[in-house]
Design a protein around this motif. Structure first.
Motif, PDB file in Angstrom:
ATOM      1  N   ALA A  78       0.816  -1.228   0.000  1.00 38.73           N
ATOM      2  CA  ALA A  78       0.000   0.000   0.000  1.00 38.73           C
ATOM      3  C   ALA A  78       0.844   1.270   0.000  1.00 38.73           C
ATOM      4  CB  ALA A  78      -0.952  -0.002   1.190  1.00 38.73           C
ATOM      5  N   ASN A  79       1.804   1.357   0.886  1.00 39.61           N
ATOM      6  CA  ASN A  79       2.606   2.580   0.982  1.00 39.61           C
ATOM      7  C   ASN A  79       3.428   2.811  -0.278  1.00 39.61           C
ATOM      8  OD1 ASN A  79       1.787   3.406   3.628  1.00 39.61           O
ATOM      9  ND2 ASN A  79       2.970   1.691   4.427  1.00 39.61           N
ATOM     10  N   ARG A  80       3.923   1.754  -0.877  1.00 39.84           N
ATOM     11  CA  ARG A  80       4.705   1.900  -2.107  1.00 39.84           C
ATOM     12  C   ARG A  80       3.795   2.220  -3.292  1.00 39.84           C
ATOM     13  NH1 ARG A  80       8.567  -3.059  -2.389  1.00 39.84           N
ATOM     14  NH2 ARG A  80       9.348  -1.970  -4.208  1.00 39.84           N
ATOM     15  N   LEU A  81       2.574   1.690  -3.295  1.00 36.48           N
ATOM     16  CA  LEU A  81       1.630   2.035  -4.356  1.00 36.48           C
ATOM     17  C   LEU A  81       1.227   3.503  -4.266  1.00 36.48           C
ATOM     18  CD1 LEU A  81      -0.594  -1.174  -4.372  1.00 36.48           C
ATOM     19  CD2 LEU A  81       0.977  -0.423  -6.182  1.00 36.48           C
ATOM     20  N   LEU A  82       1.094   4.011  -3.050  1.00 36.15           N
ATOM     21  CA  LEU A  82       0.805   5.436  -2.880  1.00 36.15           C
ATOM     22  C   LEU A  82       1.915   6.295  -3.490  1.00 36.15           C
ATOM     23  CD1 LEU A  82      -0.714   5.624   0.692  1.00 36.15           C
ATOM     24  CD2 LEU A  82      -1.665   6.699  -1.350  1.00 36.15           C
ATOM     25  N   GLU A  83       3.154   5.854  -3.363  1.00 35.32           N
ATOM     26  CA  GLU A  83       4.282   6.586  -3.944  1.00 35.32           C
ATOM     27  C   GLU A  83       4.236   6.579  -5.467  1.00 35.32           C
ATOM     28  OE1 GLU A  83       7.721   4.669  -2.311  1.00 35.32           O
ATOM     29  OE2 GLU A  83       7.304   5.392  -0.271  1.00 35.32           O
ATOM     30  N   CYS A  84       3.581   5.586  -6.047  1.00 31.05           N
ATOM     31  CA  CYS A  84       3.473   5.458  -7.514  1.00 31.05           C
ATOM     32  C   CYS A  84       2.166   6.027  -8.041  1.00 31.05           C
ATOM     33  CB  CYS A  84       3.573   3.979  -7.909  1.00 31.05           C
ATOM     34  SG  CYS A  84       5.128   3.203  -7.512  1.00 31.05           S
ATOM     35  N   SER A  85       1.515   6.870  -7.292  1.00 30.66           N
ATOM     36  CA  SER A  85       0.175   7.333  -7.669  1.00 30.66           C
ATOM     37  C   SER A  85       0.137   8.009  -9.037  1.00 30.66           C
ATOM     38  CB  SER A  85      -0.398   8.259  -6.600  1.00 30.66           C
ATOM     39  OG  SER A  85       0.394   9.423  -6.474  1.00 30.66           O
ATOM     40  N   GLU A  86       1.154   8.779  -9.383  1.00 28.40           N
ATOM     41  CA  GLU A  86       1.140   9.463 -10.681  1.00 28.40           C
ATOM     42  C   GLU A  86       1.112   8.456 -11.831  1.00 28.40           C
ATOM     43  OE1 GLU A  86       0.650  12.698 -11.264  1.00 28.40           O
ATOM     44  OE2 GLU A  86       0.423  12.843  -9.088  1.00 28.40           O
ATOM     45  N   LYS A  87       1.901   7.389 -11.726  1.00 24.29           N
ATOM     46  CA  LYS A  87       1.904   6.362 -12.772  1.00 24.29           C
ATOM     47  C   LYS A  87       0.554   5.656 -12.845  1.00 24.29           C
ATOM     48  CE  LYS A  87       6.837   5.372 -12.472  1.00 24.29           C
ATOM     49  NZ  LYS A  87       7.846   4.380 -12.067  1.00 24.29           N
ATOM     50  N   ILE A  88      -0.069   5.444 -11.694  1.00 24.47           N
ATOM     51  CA  ILE A  88      -1.375   4.780 -11.660  1.00 24.47           C
ATOM     52  C   ILE A  88      -2.433   5.643 -12.331  1.00 24.47           C
ATOM     53  CG2 ILE A  88      -3.212   3.989 -10.106  1.00 24.47           C
ATOM     54  CD1 ILE A  88      -0.903   3.104  -8.176  1.00 24.47           C
ATOM     55  N   PHE A  89      -2.378   6.961 -12.101  1.00 23.11           N
ATOM     56  CA  PHE A  89      -3.362   7.857 -12.710  1.00 23.11           C
ATOM     57  C   PHE A  89      -3.117   8.054 -14.204  1.00 23.11           C
ATOM     58  CE2 PHE A  89      -3.851   9.381  -8.242  1.00 23.11           C
ATOM     59  CZ  PHE A  89      -5.183   9.049  -8.107  1.00 23.11           C
ATOM     60  N   GLU A  90      -1.903   7.814 -14.686  1.00 21.38           N
ATOM     61  CA  GLU A  90      -1.588   7.995 -16.100  1.00 21.38           C
ATOM     62  C   GLU A  90      -2.027   6.829 -16.975  1.00 21.38           C
ATOM     63  OE1 GLU A  90       2.626   8.623 -16.149  1.00 21.38           O
ATOM     64  OE2 GLU A  90       2.449  10.661 -15.368  1.00 21.38           O
ATOM     65  N   ASP A  91      -2.204   5.642 -16.399  1.00 20.37           N
ATOM     66  CA  ASP A  91      -2.497   4.443 -17.185  1.00 20.37           C
ATOM     67  C   ASP A  91      -3.825   3.847 -16.722  1.00 20.37           C
ATOM     68  OD1 ASP A  91      -2.587   1.893 -18.361  1.00 20.37           O
ATOM     69  OD2 ASP A  91      -0.429   1.589 -18.162  1.00 20.37           O
ATOM     70  N   SER A  92      -4.828   3.835 -17.586  1.00 15.15           N
ATOM     71  CA  SER A  92      -6.153   3.339 -17.191  1.00 15.15           C
ATOM     72  C   SER A  92      -6.118   1.867 -16.808  1.00 15.15           C
ATOM     73  CB  SER A  92      -7.179   3.578 -18.303  1.00 15.15           C
ATOM     74  OG  SER A  92      -6.820   2.868 -19.468  1.00 15.15           O
ATOM     75  N   ARG A  93      -5.186   1.094 -17.374  1.00 16.27           N
ATOM     76  CA  ARG A  93      -5.080  -0.322 -17.004  1.00 16.27           C
ATOM     77  C   ARG A  93      -4.645  -0.471 -15.548  1.00 16.27           C
ATOM     78  NH1 ARG A  93      -0.797  -2.043 -21.222  1.00 16.27           N
ATOM     79  NH2 ARG A  93      -0.040  -0.086 -20.405  1.00 16.27           N
ATOM     80  N   LEU A  94      -3.746   0.404 -15.105  1.00 14.20           N
ATOM     81  CA  LEU A  94      -3.328   0.393 -13.702  1.00 14.20           C
ATOM     82  C   LEU A  94      -4.424   0.980 -12.818  1.00 14.20           C
ATOM     83  CD1 LEU A  94       0.366   1.577 -14.096  1.00 14.20           C
ATOM     84  CD2 LEU A  94      -0.399  -0.677 -13.324  1.00 14.20           C
ATOM     85  N   PHE A  95      -5.015   2.079 -13.270  1.00 11.89           N
ATOM     86  CA  PHE A  95      -6.054   2.753 -12.488  1.00 11.89           C
ATOM     87  C   PHE A  95      -7.208   1.807 -12.186  1.00 11.89           C
ATOM     88  CE2 PHE A  95      -9.774   5.263 -11.669  1.00 11.89           C
ATOM     89  CZ  PHE A  95      -9.300   6.329 -10.928  1.00 11.89           C
ATOM     90  N   LEU A  96      -7.610   1.023 -13.168  1.00 12.71           N
ATOM     91  CA  LEU A  96      -8.769   0.141 -13.026  1.00 12.71           C
ATOM     92  C   LEU A  96      -8.428  -1.231 -12.428  1.00 12.71           C
ATOM     93  CD1 LEU A  96     -10.532   1.019 -16.386  1.00 12.71           C
ATOM     94  CD2 LEU A  96     -11.228   1.718 -14.084  1.00 12.71           C
ATOM     95  N   THR A  97      -7.200  -1.439 -11.999  1.00 12.51           N
ATOM     96  CA  THR A  97      -6.818  -2.701 -11.361  1.00 12.51           C
ATOM     97  C   THR A  97      -7.739  -2.954 -10.179  1.00 12.51           C
ATOM     98  OG1 THR A  97      -4.505  -2.472 -12.015  1.00 12.51           O
ATOM     99  CG2 THR A  97      -4.976  -3.890 -10.118  1.00 12.51           C
ATOM    100  N   PRO A  98      -8.456  -4.069 -10.154  1.00 14.87           N
ATOM    101  CA  PRO A  98      -9.385  -4.315  -9.049  1.00 14.87           C
ATOM    102  C   PRO A  98      -8.654  -4.702  -7.758  1.00 14.87           C
ATOM    103  CG  PRO A  98      -9.457  -6.118 -10.627  1.00 14.87           C
ATOM    104  CD  PRO A  98      -8.518  -5.104 -11.183  1.00 14.87           C
ATOM    105  N   VAL A  99      -9.062  -4.076  -6.657  1.00 14.22           N
ATOM    106  CA  VAL A  99      -8.539  -4.422  -5.332  1.00 14.22           C
ATOM    107  C   VAL A  99      -9.718  -4.734  -4.413  1.00 14.22           C
ATOM    108  CG1 VAL A  99      -6.384  -3.124  -5.546  1.00 14.22           C
ATOM    109  CG2 VAL A  99      -8.400  -1.997  -4.635  1.00 14.22           C
ATOM    110  N   PRO A 100      -9.531  -5.672  -3.490  1.00 12.63           N
ATOM    111  CA  PRO A 100     -10.644  -6.100  -2.628  1.00 12.63           C
ATOM    112  C   PRO A 100     -10.876  -5.195  -1.421  1.00 12.63           C
ATOM    113  CG  PRO A 100      -8.728  -7.474  -2.253  1.00 12.63           C
ATOM    114  CD  PRO A 100      -8.358  -6.518  -3.335  1.00 12.63           C
ATOM    115  N   ILE A 101     -11.427  -4.028  -1.682  1.00 11.38           N
ATOM    116  CA  ILE A 101     -11.885  -3.134  -0.611  1.00 11.38           C
ATOM    117  C   ILE A 101     -13.336  -2.822  -0.916  1.00 11.38           C
ATOM    118  CG2 ILE A 101     -11.725  -0.835   0.413  1.00 11.38           C
ATOM    119  CD1 ILE A 101      -8.800  -0.836  -0.024  1.00 11.38           C
TER     120      ILE A 101
END
Length: 195
Positions: free
Chosen positions: A59-82
């Motif tokens: 989680a903490n490392r994914l937060l650090e990669c937030s810009e990359k996650i917002f740039e790629d819809s495939r990453l943005f839409l990755t399903p997580v169980p929350i």
């Protein structure tokens, strides 16, 4: 959260935006959540639990990669169980934008929340969930899951849904990643080999 005030003798409902709610205060110290280790090649229910473990661990490392996650819809839409299944990008946005998505300890330190329990409640005269406390599951400094009693847990589901509603029209023409593939792409770690 709704507040009622009176203007010229008439009650007026004022709605405080969920993003402005205070952090979720922990009541006492958190207890480490000991979870079974799940394999990646198993039935869907256990696979969701395994992916939740991955989310907590990274989680903490994914937060650090937030810009990359917002740039790629495939990453943005990755399903997580929350809260069922939620897009990774929406969870990251929730953690970054909504104060209530952060558990706050007595020293004022904040931790991202990845789940909650409403605790015991009465339904038709019967006590349900009697063995559960009202509280939150959060990611500790050691990237392990913890549970702590907390108040105002109900706003968590509503605030996360508010973020998801904001992104409901996002789609990807190239599909989406599984969480383990997103972690490998973003962090360069093969989680299959670490089990």
């Amino acid at each position: 959260m709704k507040d009622f005030s009176v203007t010229k003798g008439m009650p007026v409902e004022r709605v405080k935006p969920l993003a402005l709610l205070a952090t979720t205060k922990m009541c006492g110290a958190g207890k480490r959540v000991i979870e079974e280790k799940y394999s990646s090649e198993i039935e869907p229910k256990n696979k969701a639990l395994w992916r939740r473990e991955l989310l907590v661990r990274y989680a903490n490392r994914l937060l650090e990669c937030s810009e990359k996650i917002f740039e790629d819809s495939r990453l943005f839409l990755t399903p997580v169980p929350i809260n069922g299944t939620t897009p990774l990008g929406a969870v990251i946005d929730w953690w970054q934008s909504y104060k209530c998505s952060q558990a706050e300890d007595s020293k004022g330190k904040h931790y991202p929340i990845y789940g909650w329990d409403f605790g015991p409640y009465t339904k038709m005269g019967h006590l349900c969930n009697a063995d559960h406390a009202r509280g939150v599951y959060y990611v500790g400094d050691d990237n392990s899951g913890y549970f702590a009693s907390a108040e105002q847990v109900v706003c968590l589901r509503d605030s996360l849904q508010e973020v998801c509603d904001h992104y409901q029209n996002i789609s990807s023409i190239h599909g989406v990643f599984d969480l383990e593939d997103a972690i490998e792409l973003l962090l360069g770690e093969k989680v299959y080999s670490r089990l």
